[in-house]
Motif scaffolding. Structure first.
Motif, PDB file in Angstrom:
ATOM      1  N   GLU A   1       0.833  -1.184   0.000  1.00  0.00           N
ATOM      2  CA  GLU A   1       0.000   0.000   0.000  1.00  0.00           C
ATOM      3  C   GLU A   1       0.877   1.247   0.000  1.00  0.00           C
ATOM      4  OE1 GLU A   1      -3.440   0.127  -0.243  1.00  0.00           O
ATOM      5  OE2 GLU A   1      -3.157  -2.004  -0.623  1.00  0.00           O
ATOM      6  N   TRP A  48      -1.292   5.824  -5.225  1.00  0.00           N
ATOM      7  CA  TRP A  48      -2.717   6.154  -5.336  1.00  0.00           C
ATOM      8  C   TRP A  48      -2.930   7.636  -5.615  1.00  0.00           C
ATOM      9  CZ3 TRP A  48      -6.299   2.790  -6.289  1.00  0.00           C
ATOM     10  CH2 TRP A  48      -6.083   1.456  -5.951  1.00  0.00           C
ATOM     11  N   GLN A  70      -9.165   9.307  -2.251  1.00  0.00           N
ATOM     12  CA  GLN A  70      -9.652   8.849  -0.953  1.00  0.00           C
ATOM     13  C   GLN A  70      -8.863   7.639  -0.466  1.00  0.00           C
ATOM     14  OE1 GLN A  70     -13.787   8.505  -1.983  1.00  0.00           O
ATOM     15  NE2 GLN A  70     -14.249  10.609  -1.368  1.00  0.00           N
ATOM     16  N   ARG A  71      -8.497   6.775  -1.383  1.00  0.00           N
ATOM     17  CA  ARG A  71      -7.669   5.609  -1.025  1.00  0.00           C
ATOM     18  C   ARG A  71      -6.293   6.067  -0.557  1.00  0.00           C
ATOM     19  NH1 ARG A  71      -7.430  -0.039  -2.708  1.00  0.00           N
ATOM     20  NH2 ARG A  71      -5.861  -0.849  -1.290  1.00  0.00           N
TER      21      ARG A  71
END
Length: 188
Positions: free
Chosen positions: A1, A6, A27-28
Motif C-alpha cells: 500500500e 494512489w 480517498q484511497r
C-alpha cells in the motif's frame, strides 16, 4: 500500500476527466496516509464539479491534519465566499492571514469583503500589501480602482482601472467598472 501510487493515479485519472475514479483514488491515498496535497487535489476536483459543500468538508478534514496551512484556510474562505457566506469566508481568510500575512490571494479576497462593507481605506491598506507581491495583478488594480471610485476620487479610479485593463484586456468586469466611472463623471 503506497500513498504516492494512489495519489499519482488520482492525478492521472483527474487529467483524463474520469472524476469518480480520481476521487476514489485520492480517498484511497488518504486512507493509507494523509497528505495536504491529496486533500487539495480532491477538493479541487469537487470544486470543479461544483460540489462546494463536499469540497469544504474535504478541506475541513484536511485542517484537522494540518490546522495552520494558510493555503487550505484561504481555499476554504474562497469557497465560502463563492457560496455567499461572507462572515465564514472572512473568518477563514483572517485565520490564513495570521499564518501568512503577505499572501496576495488571501489579501485580495479579504480586501474585497472589506470593500463590500464600504470600508475603502482599510481595503486600500490591504491592497497596498498585496501590490508589493503582485504588482501585475489586474484583479488587484480593478479593486483598487473601485475603492477610489467609492471614495469619489475619479481620476485615481480611472488610472487604476486603465492599468487593470492594460494588464488583462479581456476581463469584462474591468471594462464594466471603467464604464461606470465614465458614466458617473459624465465622460461619454
Amino acid at each position: 500500500e503506497d500513498w504516492e501510487l494512489w495519489h499519482n493515479k488520482g492525478l492521472c485519472l483527474a487529467y483524463l476527466r474520469r472524476a469518480e475514479e480520481a476521487k476514489a483514488a485520492f480517498q484511497r491515498a488518504n486512507a493509507i496516509q494523509r497528505h495536504d496535497c491529496t486533500f487539495m487535489q480532491l477538493g479541487q476536483l469537487l470544486t470543479q464539479e461544483e460540489q462546494y459543500e463536499e469540497a469544504i468538508d474535504t478541506y475541513l478534514e484536511a485542517l484537522e491534519f494540518s490546522p495552520e496551512n494558510p493555503d487550505m484556510l484561504t481555499t476554504i474562505g474562497l469557497l465560502y465566499l463563492r457560496m455567499g457566506e461572507n462572515y465564514k469566508a472572512f473568518d477563514f481568510l483572517g485565520n490564513s492571514l495570521t499564518h501568512d500575512p503577505k499572501n496576495p490571494k488571501t489579501i485580495l479576497a479579504a480586501g474585497s469583503i472589506i470593500q463590500d462593507h464600504s470600508d475603502m481605506d482599510v481595503a486600500l491598506v490591504k491592497y497596498r500589501v498585496a501590490a508589493v507581491a503582485t504588482p501585475s495583478s489586474a484583479q488587484l488594480w480593478n479593486n483598487v480602482g473601485m475603492c477610489f471610485f467609492g471614495k469619489q476620487r475619479y481620476v485615481a479610479s480611472i488610472a487604476c482601472l486603465k492599468k487593470a485593463l492594460y494588464l488583462d484586456p479581456f476581463e469584462w468586469i474591468i471594462s464594466y467598472n471603467l464604464g461606470l466611472v465614465h458614466l458617473n463623471t459624465g465622460q461619454y
